[in-house]
Motif scaffolding. Structure first.
Motif, PDB file in Angstrom:
ATOM      1  N   UNK A  44       0.819  -1.206   0.000  1.00 20.03           N
ATOM      2  CA  UNK A  44       0.000   0.000   0.000  1.00 20.03           C
ATOM      3  C   UNK A  44       0.857   1.261   0.000  1.00 20.03           C
ATOM      4  N   UNK A  45       1.867   1.297   0.857  1.00 20.80           N
ATOM      5  CA  UNK A  45       2.714   2.482   0.961  1.00 20.80           C
ATOM      6  C   UNK A  45       3.407   2.821  -0.344  1.00 20.80           C
ATOM      7  N   UNK A  46       3.852   1.802  -1.063  1.00 25.51           N
ATOM      8  CA  UNK A  46       4.532   2.042  -2.339  1.00 25.51           C
ATOM      9  C   UNK A  46       3.550   2.544  -3.397  1.00 25.51           C
ATOM     10  N   UNK A  47       2.327   2.018  -3.374  1.00 23.56           N
ATOM     11  CA  UNK A  47       1.319   2.495  -4.323  1.00 23.56           C
ATOM     12  C   UNK A  47       1.040   3.979  -4.094  1.00 23.56           C
ATOM     13  N   UNK A  48       0.880   4.347  -2.838  1.00 24.27           N
ATOM     14  CA  UNK A  48       0.605   5.750  -2.511  1.00 24.27           C
ATOM     15  C   UNK A  48       1.774   6.631  -2.935  1.00 24.27           C
ATOM     16  N   UNK A  49       2.996   6.157  -2.704  1.00 24.61           N
ATOM     17  CA  UNK A  49       4.178   6.939  -3.091  1.00 24.61           C
ATOM     18  C   UNK A  49       4.223   7.176  -4.595  1.00 24.61           C
ATOM     19  N   UNK A  50       3.842   6.156  -5.351  1.00 28.80           N
ATOM     20  CA  UNK A  50       3.804   6.309  -6.811  1.00 28.80           C
ATOM     21  C   UNK A  50       2.753   7.339  -7.206  1.00 28.80           C
ATOM     22  N   UNK A  51       1.571   7.224  -6.640  1.00 27.20           N
ATOM     23  CA  UNK A  51       0.489   8.140  -7.000  1.00 27.20           C
ATOM     24  C   UNK A  51       0.804   9.572  -6.575  1.00 27.20           C
ATOM     25  N   UNK A  52       1.547   9.729  -5.497  1.00 27.53           N
ATOM     26  CA  UNK A  52       1.918  11.076  -5.040  1.00 27.53           C
ATOM     27  C   UNK A  52       2.799  11.804  -6.048  1.00 27.53           C
TER      28      UNK A  52
END
Length: 358
Positions: free
Chosen positions: A298-306
């Motif tokens: 989840x954290x990596x997905x959010x980082x990508x979207x950011x």
């Protein structure tokens, strides 16, 4: 519902016509973000081609294909006995009497049943090549169009079917110069696989069909009597995504307020992305690549979207492979293996991403 006319794909149409005017030699992959108008472009072109061409259009969209039987059912258009009572021999007269385009390869029912029973994929290819050769020798240029080929995935028939198909397409184009072959896809992971496939090196070319640009969008909406303010609202919220513009045109025609409609579209898409991230965070998810299973974080997905808070697109090398593949698979991002750039699937996705992760 208001009828929506085909609009301004002059550049893409010219590129395809230029390909058709030349001797068949390469497989052409027509690709782009989801709902960017690829199928509409192809079907419009098919409807307006001259009689010099004979088109065989096979649409795999929405078809479940898990084995040989499924595959040949979608590949062929079975001709029943009644029709062939009007044709003494199949392979010669058929070139003159069949329609200008066909939704599948025409085949007599008895031949189809034989192929269905014996399950020999090589016999299927031999039959298709024979049919195409008949048209070619009659002075008609065969054009084979496969829409959403990635549907067959990793299906195996004495080895991966996709590789057998690619070899067959190379034979039709590069080796025999017998038929033009177009593969249409919105799956950028599939295209990435194609791009890295050594067996297709020097045997393929690519045509990207993207969403409308600003001027195209303005002209498109002009055709339906839209005012300047409404056009700007549509562009800011939906961009040039044809399917979204059509939805807005129909909504306006039915008396709905455009701002209310785009607000509803935004709320829906934001909710979909939030739900997807919530599922990964609370329940976890995984991605299967080949025979290996990888956890999605989840954290990596959010980082990508950011990354898209301040940018419209990012380089493929800036994103970890698992997150990239997952977000592309979920139709949130679009990855172009040719430019090595990644962007949201649409303007609506971009706005929704920014709202979710801001």
């Amino acid at each position: 519902m208001k009828r929506i006319e085909f609009h301004d794909r002059k550049q893409e149409t010219k590129e395809i016509i230029d390909i058709l005017d030349a001797e068949p030699s390469l497989i052409t992959f027509i690709y782009g973000p989801i709902n960017s108008g690829k199928t509409a472009l192809v079907t419009h072109l098919i409807d307006h081609l001259s009689e010099d061409y004979k088109v065989f259009y096979i649409n795999l969209r929405g078809r479940f294909i898990s084995n040989y039987d499924d595959f040949i059912k979608v590949l062929f258009d079975v001709e029943h006995v009644a029709r062939y009572e009007r044709i003494k021999e199949f392979l010669k007269p058929v070139a003159a009497v069949l329609p200008e385009s066909y939704n599948g390869i025409p085949i007599p029912k008895d031949t189809f049943l034989k192929l269905f029973k014996e399950k020999e994929i090589e016999d299927v290819f031999v039959y298709i090549e024979t049919v195409l050769r008949v048209f070619y020798e009659s002075g008609r240029v065969p054009v084979l169009v496969i829409d959403e080929l990635q549907v067959i995935g990793d299906m195996k028939i004495d080895g991966h079917l996709i590789y057998k198909l690619f070899n067959f397409f190379v034979r039709l184009t590069k080796e025999l110069h017998l038929a033009h072959v177009f593969v249409v896809t919105s799956d950028s992971l599939f295209l990435e696989q194609v791009y890295s496939e050594a067996m297709l090196s020097g045997r393929r070319e690519y045509l990207r069909v993207d969403d409308f640009g600003y001027e195209q969008t303005m002209a498109f909406l002009d055709g339906y009597g839209w005012g300047e303010q409404e056009k700007e609202i549509a562009w800011h919220n939906a961009g040039g995504k044809p399917v979204s513009l059509v939805k807005l045109i129909n909504a306006k025609a039915s008396g709905k307020n455009i701002e209310d409609v785009v607000s509803s579209m935004f709320t829906l898409r934001t909710g979909e992305i939030e739900t997807r991230l919530k599922i990964v965070k609370e329940l976890g998810d995984e991605l299967v690549i080949g025979d290996k299973h990888f956890d999605v974080h989840h954290g990596k997905l959010v980082s990508v979207l950011e990354m898209f808070i301040s940018r419209d697109e990012v380089g493929a090398d800036e994103i970890d492979e698992i997150s990239k593949r997952y977000l592309v698979k979920e139709n949130i991002l679009f990855a172009d293996p040719l430019t090595k750039m990644i962007k949201p699937q649409s303007q609506l996705d971009l706005l929704a991403i920014r709202d979710v992760v801001a």
